[in-house]
Scaffold this active site. Structure first.
Site, PDB file in Angstrom:
ATOM      1  N   HIS A  34       0.870  -1.014  -0.005  1.00 57.64           N
ATOM      2  CA  HIS A  34      -0.104   0.023  -0.035  1.00 57.64           C
ATOM      3  C   HIS A  34       0.888   1.410  -0.079  1.00 57.64           C
ATOM      4  O   HIS A  34       2.235   1.218  -0.028  1.00 57.64           O
ATOM      5  CB  HIS A  34      -0.956   0.020   1.109  1.00 57.64           C
ATOM      6  CG  HIS A  34      -0.214  -0.266   2.411  1.00 57.64           C
ATOM      7  ND1 HIS A  34       0.586   0.507   3.025  1.00 57.64           N
ATOM      8  CD2 HIS A  34      -0.186  -1.301   3.425  1.00 57.64           C
ATOM      9  CE1 HIS A  34       1.215   0.153   4.209  1.00 57.64           C
ATOM     10  NE2 HIS A  34       0.521  -0.853   4.659  1.00 57.64           N
ATOM     11  N   ALA A  35       0.210   2.295   0.129  1.00 57.68           N
ATOM     12  CA  ALA A  35       1.112   3.537   0.067  1.00 57.68           C
ATOM     13  C   ALA A  35       2.027   3.788   1.107  1.00 57.68           C
ATOM     14  O   ALA A  35       3.150   4.392   0.837  1.00 57.68           O
ATOM     15  CB  ALA A  35       0.227   4.832  -0.079  1.00 57.68           C
ATOM     16  N   HIS A  37       4.001   1.284   2.406  1.00 53.82           N
ATOM     17  CA  HIS A  37       5.473   0.694   1.708  1.00 53.82           C
ATOM     18  C   HIS A  37       6.006   1.205   0.565  1.00 53.82           C
ATOM     19  O   HIS A  37       7.289   1.437   0.453  1.00 53.82           O
ATOM     20  CB  HIS A  37       4.571  -0.874   1.407  1.00 53.82           C
ATOM     21  CG  HIS A  37       4.126  -1.875   2.034  1.00 53.82           C
ATOM     22  ND1 HIS A  37       2.931  -2.169   2.147  1.00 53.82           N
ATOM     23  CD2 HIS A  37       4.739  -2.595   2.996  1.00 53.82           C
ATOM     24  CE1 HIS A  37       2.536  -2.879   3.089  1.00 53.82           C
ATOM     25  NE2 HIS A  37       3.800  -3.131   3.519  1.00 53.82           N
ATOM     26  N   GLN A  61       6.907 -15.270  12.214  1.00 49.74           N
ATOM     27  CA  GLN A  61       6.220 -14.250  13.079  1.00 49.74           C
ATOM     28  C   GLN A  61       4.859 -14.135  13.287  1.00 49.74           C
ATOM     29  O   GLN A  61       4.191 -13.363  13.763  1.00 49.74           O
ATOM     30  CB  GLN A  61       6.765 -12.996  12.326  1.00 49.74           C
ATOM     31  CG  GLN A  61       6.105 -12.456  11.046  1.00 49.74           C
ATOM     32  CD  GLN A  61       6.827 -11.355  10.516  1.00 49.74           C
ATOM     33  OE1 GLN A  61       7.945 -11.469  10.033  1.00 49.74           O
ATOM     34  NE2 GLN A  61       6.201 -10.401  10.558  1.00 49.74           N
ATOM     35  N   GLU A 148       7.008   3.760  10.991  1.00 49.70           N
ATOM     36  CA  GLU A 148       6.926   3.534  12.639  1.00 49.70           C
ATOM     37  C   GLU A 148       5.491   3.316  12.969  1.00 49.70           C
ATOM     38  O   GLU A 148       5.437   3.302  14.191  1.00 49.70           O
ATOM     39  CB  GLU A 148       6.954   5.267  13.070  1.00 49.70           C
ATOM     40  CG  GLU A 148       8.512   5.979  12.676  1.00 49.70           C
ATOM     41  CD  GLU A 148       8.855   7.507  13.156  1.00 49.70           C
ATOM     42  OE1 GLU A 148       7.406   8.063  13.374  1.00 49.70           O
ATOM     43  OE2 GLU A 148       9.539   8.085  12.981  1.00 49.70           O
ATOM     44  N   ASP A 150       4.757   0.368  13.128  1.00 48.71           N
ATOM     45  CA  ASP A 150       5.236  -0.798  13.744  1.00 48.71           C
ATOM     46  C   ASP A 150       6.498  -0.265  14.671  1.00 48.71           C
ATOM     47  O   ASP A 150       7.607  -0.757  14.270  1.00 48.71           O
ATOM     48  CB  ASP A 150       5.719  -1.890  12.753  1.00 48.71           C
ATOM     49  CG  ASP A 150       4.504  -2.628  12.141  1.00 48.71           C
ATOM     50  OD1 ASP A 150       3.484  -2.692  12.829  1.00 48.71           O
ATOM     51  OD2 ASP A 150       4.514  -2.779  11.013  1.00 48.71           O
ATOM     52  N   GLN A 153       8.594  -3.127  16.495  1.00 47.69           N
ATOM     53  CA  GLN A 153       9.343  -3.561  15.476  1.00 47.69           C
ATOM     54  C   GLN A 153      10.513  -2.903  15.003  1.00 47.69           C
ATOM     55  O   GLN A 153      11.531  -3.396  14.894  1.00 47.69           O
ATOM     56  CB  GLN A 153       8.699  -3.919  14.285  1.00 47.69           C
ATOM     57  CG  GLN A 153       9.279  -4.630  13.278  1.00 47.69           C
ATOM     58  CD  GLN A 153       8.394  -4.983  12.025  1.00 47.69           C
ATOM     59  OE1 GLN A 153       8.006  -6.143  11.876  1.00 47.69           O
ATOM     60  NE2 GLN A 153       8.348  -3.966  10.918  1.00 47.69           N
TER      61      GLN A 153
END
Length: 295
Positions: A34-35, A37, A61, A148, A150, A153
Site C-alpha cells: 500500500h502507500a 510501503h 512471526q 513507525e 510498527d 518492530q
C-alpha cells in the site's frame, strides 16, 4: 525491475553492484503493498544507488496459524505497484530459500521486544529478528527502511543491528495514513464496510488521549476513558493501550520524558495497531521524535 527468487541469484547481482561501488537499500515487506510501503520504497530509491524490495510472508512471526493463512498474497499486483518507483529488484524467496531443511537458529532480542505486541504475540519478534537478519545478509544492505506504525518492530530491528554489529543502518519513516486517519496496513483489506468506517476511531482516540496526557492529564484515567470509547464504538477487544518511553519502550505512568501511546485492538476479527507521539509541554519541540502539538 527484476524479480529474483533465489539467494544465489540475488548475491551474484549484489556482488556486481558492490564491484561498481553502488550503495544498497532494502525495504522488507510481506506484500499486499500500500502507500505506506511505497513511501519507504520512494525514500530508499532517493537515498541509495540500488534498491531491493523483499516479499516474504514469514511464518515464524505468526503465532496464529489462521492469521497466517488469511494474510493476503498479491505478488502480481505488488510488482505492478512497484514499477513506477524505480526499485531494481523484487526479491521473492520461498520457504525453502529462507528456512531450508535442518534450519535450527532463532535470534531473540530482549528488552524492547517485551510487552506490547511482544506480550500479546509470543514468539513474534523472534520471528521478525530472525528473518530480517537473513534478509539483510542476503541483500548485503547498507540501509533498511521500516515504518513507525510498527514502532516496536523498528526498535527491535535497530537493537538487533547494534548488538550484532550488522552493517545495515535502520531508517525509520513516518506512518502513512488514509484520508480518514487510519494507519495504512495490509490487514485493513480484511475489514468489512461497516468496521472500516469505525476503524479510524483508533487514531482519533489516540490523538485525543495524547493531547490530554501532554497537558498533564492523569495517564491511567485517560487511558481507561480511551479504552471505553473504543469498546463503545464497536471494537471487539483491546490487547493493550499503554504509554511507553521512546526509544527504550519502558512502561510509563506520566509523560515526563518523550513517549508514545501504543494501541492494539481487534475489530471485525482483525488486529489493528497504531501509536502516536506524546511529550510533556516542557519537552515539546526538543525531542528528536516529532511531537504531537497540543490543540
Amino acid at each position: 525491475m527484476k524479480i529474483i527468487r533465489t539467494k544465489a541469484e540475488l548475491r551474484a547481482l549484489t556482488e556486481s553492484w558492490r564491484r561498481a561501488g553502488d550503495s544498497i537499500g532494502v525495504v522488507p515487506t510481506m506484500g499486499a503493498l500500500h502507500a505506506g510501503h511505497l513511501s519507504l520504497v520512494e525514500r530508499a530509491c532517493a537515498e541509495n544507488d540500488r534498491v531491493i524490495v523483499t516479499l516474504f510472508v514469514n511464518p515464524k512471526q505468526f503465532n496464529n496459524p489462521e492469521d497466517l493463512a488469511k494474510y493476503p498474497r498479491t505478488e502480481d499486483s505488488d510488482a505492478a505497484k512497484l514499477t513506477p518507483y524505480g526499485a531494481d529488484v523484487l526479491y521473492v524467496p520461498d520457504g525453502a530459500q529462507m528456512y531450508p531443511e535442518g534450519f535450527a537458529t532463532t535470534i531473540s532480542v530482549t528488552g524492547v521486544s517485551e510487552g506490547l505486541c511482544g506480550g500479546a504475540r509470543p514468539g513474534h519478534f523472534d520471528g521478525v529478528a530472525t528473518v530480517v537478519t537473513k534478509l539483510f545478509l542476503q541483500c548485503d544492505a547498507d540501509r533498511a527502511y521500516f515504518g513507525e506504525k510498527d514502532y516496536q518492530q523498528l526498535q527491535v530491528v535497530t537493537r538487533l543491528c547494534e548488538d550484532l554489529d550488522l552493517n545495515t543502518e535502520i531508517v525509520g519513516c513516518p506512518t502513512i495514513r488514509e484520508e480518514d486517519g487510519l494507519a495504512m496496513s495490509s490487514r485493513n483489506l480484511r475489514l468489512g464496510a461497516g468496521p472500516r468506517k469505525t476503524a479510524p476511531m483508533i487514531a482519533q482516540v489516540l490523538e485525543d488521549a495524547a493531547r490530554v496526557i501532554a497537558r498533564g492529564g492523569h495517564v491511567e484515567q485517560t487511558i481507561d476513558k480511551a479504552k471505553k470509547a473504543l469498546l463503545s464504538a464497536g471494537f471487539d477487544s483491546i490487547d493493550y493501550l499503554e504509554l511507553r518511553s521512546v526509544p527504550d519502550l519502558k512502561l510509563m505512568t506520566s509523560a515526563d520524558r518523550p513517549s508514545r501511546l501504543f494501541l492494539a485492538a481487534w475489530l471485525d476479527g482483525v488486529r489493528l495497531i497504531d501509536n502516536v507521539f506524546v511529550a510533556d509541554l516542557a519537552s515539546v519541540g526538543k525531542s528528536k521524535d516529532r511531537p504531537l502539538e497540543p490543540a
